[in-house]
Design a protein around this motif. Structure first.
Motif, PDB file in Angstrom:
ATOM      1  N   MET A 125      40.514   1.728  63.992  1.00 45.15           N
ATOM      2  CA  MET A 125      40.939   2.317  62.845  1.00 45.15           C
ATOM      3  C   MET A 125      41.405   1.429  61.591  1.00 45.15           C
ATOM      4  N   ARG A 126      42.308   0.473  61.940  1.00 44.48           N
ATOM      5  CA  ARG A 126      42.641  -0.498  60.994  1.00 44.48           C
ATOM      6  C   ARG A 126      41.177  -1.199  60.619  1.00 44.48           C
ATOM      7  N   ARG A 127      40.480  -1.513  61.241  1.00 50.00           N
ATOM      8  CA  ARG A 127      39.033  -2.349  60.952  1.00 50.00           C
ATOM      9  C   ARG A 127      38.498  -1.517  59.890  1.00 50.00           C
ATOM     10  N   VAL A 128      38.423  -0.229  60.176  1.00 51.49           N
ATOM     11  CA  VAL A 128      37.636   0.919  59.288  1.00 51.49           C
ATOM     12  C   VAL A 128      38.330   1.001  58.079  1.00 51.49           C
ATOM     13  N   LEU A 129      39.607   1.105  58.202  1.00 47.12           N
ATOM     14  CA  LEU A 129      40.455   1.296  56.923  1.00 47.12           C
ATOM     15  C   LEU A 129      40.059   0.148  55.886  1.00 47.12           C
ATOM     16  N   ALA A 130      40.324  -1.305  56.532  1.00 44.81           N
ATOM     17  CA  ALA A 130      40.471  -2.298  55.764  1.00 44.81           C
ATOM     18  C   ALA A 130      38.786  -2.205  55.132  1.00 44.81           C
ATOM     19  N   ASP A 131      37.682  -2.101  55.814  1.00 42.34           N
ATOM     20  CA  ASP A 131      36.377  -1.918  55.365  1.00 42.34           C
ATOM     21  C   ASP A 131      36.363  -0.997  54.298  1.00 42.34           C
ATOM     22  N   ASN A 132      36.602   0.102  54.405  1.00 42.98           N
ATOM     23  CA  ASN A 132      36.677   1.208  53.438  1.00 42.98           C
ATOM     24  C   ASN A 132      37.358   0.646  52.275  1.00 42.98           C
ATOM     25  N   ALA A 133      38.557   0.150  52.547  1.00 43.41           N
ATOM     26  CA  ALA A 133      39.493  -0.342  51.063  1.00 43.41           C
ATOM     27  C   ALA A 133      38.642  -1.340  50.422  1.00 43.41           C
ATOM     28  N   GLN A 134      37.809  -1.946  50.996  1.00 42.61           N
ATOM     29  CA  GLN A 134      36.846  -3.139  50.593  1.00 42.61           C
ATOM     30  C   GLN A 134      35.980  -2.588  49.705  1.00 42.61           C
ATOM     31  N   ARG A 135      35.369  -1.547  50.293  1.00 42.29           N
ATOM     32  CA  ARG A 135      34.308  -0.728  49.586  1.00 42.29           C
ATOM     33  C   ARG A 135      34.539   0.059  48.390  1.00 42.29           C
ATOM     34  N   VAL A 136      35.653   0.571  48.619  1.00 46.10           N
ATOM     35  CA  VAL A 136      36.280   1.305  47.498  1.00 46.10           C
ATOM     36  C   VAL A 136      36.450   0.263  46.076  1.00 46.10           C
ATOM     37  N   SER A 137      37.215  -0.930  46.525  1.00 45.30           N
ATOM     38  CA  SER A 137      37.687  -1.638  45.499  1.00 45.30           C
ATOM     39  C   SER A 137      37.774  -3.042  46.172  1.00 45.30           C
ATOM     40  N   PRO A 138      36.904  -4.203  45.803  1.00 44.15           N
ATOM     41  CA  PRO A 138      37.256  -5.531  46.564  1.00 44.15           C
ATOM     42  C   PRO A 138      38.715  -5.813  46.104  1.00 44.15           C
ATOM     43  N   GLY A 139      39.225  -6.285  47.196  1.00 42.48           N
ATOM     44  CA  GLY A 139      40.674  -6.923  47.268  1.00 42.48           C
ATOM     45  C   GLY A 139      41.626  -5.765  47.387  1.00 42.48           C
ATOM     46  N   MET A 140      41.045  -4.485  47.566  1.00 39.45           N
ATOM     47  CA  MET A 140      42.228  -3.140  48.000  1.00 39.45           C
ATOM     48  C   MET A 140      42.727  -3.414  49.419  1.00 39.45           C
TER      49      MET A 140
ATOM     50  N   GLY B 163      46.966  -0.748  52.980  1.00 38.91           N
ATOM     51  CA  GLY B 163      48.088   0.252  52.438  1.00 38.91           C
ATOM     52  C   GLY B 163      47.843   0.952  51.221  1.00 38.91           C
ATOM     53  N   ALA B 164      46.885   0.404  50.112  1.00 37.96           N
ATOM     54  CA  ALA B 164      46.982   1.137  48.954  1.00 37.96           C
ATOM     55  C   ALA B 164      45.586   2.086  49.085  1.00 37.96           C
TER      56      ALA B 164
ATOM     57  N   LEU C 171      54.351   9.704  53.303  1.00 33.50           N
ATOM     58  CA  LEU C 171      54.096   8.248  53.759  1.00 33.50           C
ATOM     59  C   LEU C 171      55.236   7.468  54.514  1.00 33.50           C
ATOM     60  N   MET C 172      56.419   8.022  54.171  1.00 29.02           N
ATOM     61  CA  MET C 172      57.702   7.531  54.867  1.00 29.02           C
ATOM     62  C   MET C 172      57.745   6.096  54.181  1.00 29.02           C
ATOM     63  N   ALA C 173      57.530   5.972  53.189  1.00 31.92           N
ATOM     64  CA  ALA C 173      57.618   4.707  52.317  1.00 31.92           C
ATOM     65  C   ALA C 173      58.740   4.653  51.107  1.00 31.92           C
ATOM     66  N   ASP C 174      58.747   3.446  50.804  1.00 30.50           N
ATOM     67  CA  ASP C 174      60.016   3.265  49.638  1.00 30.50           C
ATOM     68  C   ASP C 174      59.105   3.864  48.488  1.00 30.50           C
ATOM     69  N   LYS C 175      59.867   4.698  47.593  1.00 21.59           N
ATOM     70  CA  LYS C 175      59.057   5.217  46.329  1.00 21.59           C
ATOM     71  C   LYS C 175      58.791   4.103  45.166  1.00 21.59           C
ATOM     72  N   GLY C 176      59.487   2.950  45.259  1.00 21.60           N
ATOM     73  CA  GLY C 176      59.330   1.921  44.355  1.00 21.60           C
ATOM     74  C   GLY C 176      57.851   1.177  44.643  1.00 21.60           C
ATOM     75  N   GLN C 177      57.631   0.705  46.079  1.00 21.04           N
ATOM     76  CA  GLN C 177      56.533   0.327  46.567  1.00 21.04           C
ATOM     77  C   GLN C 177      55.410   1.288  46.340  1.00 21.04           C
ATOM     78  N   ILE C 178      55.675   2.529  46.573  1.00 22.49           N
ATOM     79  CA  ILE C 178      54.446   3.655  46.282  1.00 22.49           C
ATOM     80  C   ILE C 178      54.169   3.681  44.802  1.00 22.49           C
ATOM     81  N   SER C 179      55.310   3.556  43.872  1.00 21.10           N
ATOM     82  CA  SER C 179      54.835   3.472  42.392  1.00 21.10           C
ATOM     83  C   SER C 179      54.109   2.412  41.791  1.00 21.10           C
ATOM     84  N   ARG C 180      54.397   1.307  42.447  1.00 23.04           N
ATOM     85  CA  ARG C 180      53.607   0.073  42.051  1.00 23.04           C
ATOM     86  C   ARG C 180      52.068   0.197  42.497  1.00 23.04           C
ATOM     87  N   THR C 181      51.850   0.790  43.739  1.00 23.57           N
ATOM     88  CA  THR C 181      50.697   0.988  44.332  1.00 23.57           C
ATOM     89  C   THR C 181      49.971   2.054  43.518  1.00 23.57           C
ATOM     90  N   VAL C 182      50.546   3.057  43.102  1.00 22.17           N
ATOM     91  CA  VAL C 182      49.823   4.331  42.232  1.00 22.17           C
ATOM     92  C   VAL C 182      49.404   3.709  41.143  1.00 22.17           C
TER      93      VAL C 182
END
Length: 151
Positions: free
Chosen positions: A27-42, A45-46, A68-79
């Motif tokens: 699944m990590r490989r799938v997510l990484a591949d999908n991220a690249q297809r959405v936007s190269p370099g994504m 986590g994004a 996502l049990m994540a830091d709000k600041g990091q999520i804000s930057r990603t958004v």
């Protein structure tokens, strides 16, 4: 060895753990591949933030960070990055003037569908011999496991 002994249960749980390890790696490989297809370099986590926004349809930054049990600041930057890519938009929260609702854009939904298409066909092909009932049972059992419930 009897099927209901502690040893048999331990052995079965260890086998399940090994299979989950393999599934997580795949699944990590799938997510990484999908991220690249959405936007190269994504980064994956994004991609996870983006797909969570898509799944929730409309969500506040605070609820997203909590989900996502994540830091709000990091999520804000990603958004912000997702907004710059044209994948996500903010609109005023009608229930709280200090907050915004995050939702996917039409372009974001189109790019996500295109990114997922190759993997979805692989999963459909893999499950071709499974009955719809077996697929639903697996989904139900995985949900129970994830939620810590008894199926």
């Amino acid at each position: 060895m009897a099927e209901n002994t502690r040893e048999a249960r331990t052995e079965a749980v260890r086998a399940l753990e090994a299979e989950f390890g393999e599934l997580i790696s795949r699944m990590r490989r799938v997510l990484a591949d999908n991220a690249q297809r959405v936007s190269p370099g994504m980064l994956p986590g994004a991609y996870k933030v983006f797909t969570t926004i898509v799944r929730r349809e409309s969500v506040t930054l605070s609820a997203l960070a909590e989900s996502l049990m994540a830091d709000k600041g990091q999520i804000s930057r990603t958004v912000r990055e997702l907004e710059e890519l044209g994948l996500v938009r903010r609109t005023p929260d009608p229930d709280d003037g200090r907050s915004s609702l995050l939702s996917p854009t039409a372009e974001g939904l189109d790019r996500l569908a295109a990114a997922r298409a190759p993997q979805e066909s692989v999963l459909l092909d893999t499950l071709e011999a499974w009955s719809v009932e077996e697929i639903r049972d697996l989904a139900r059992l995985l949900h129970a496991l994830t939620a810590g419930e008894t199926p």
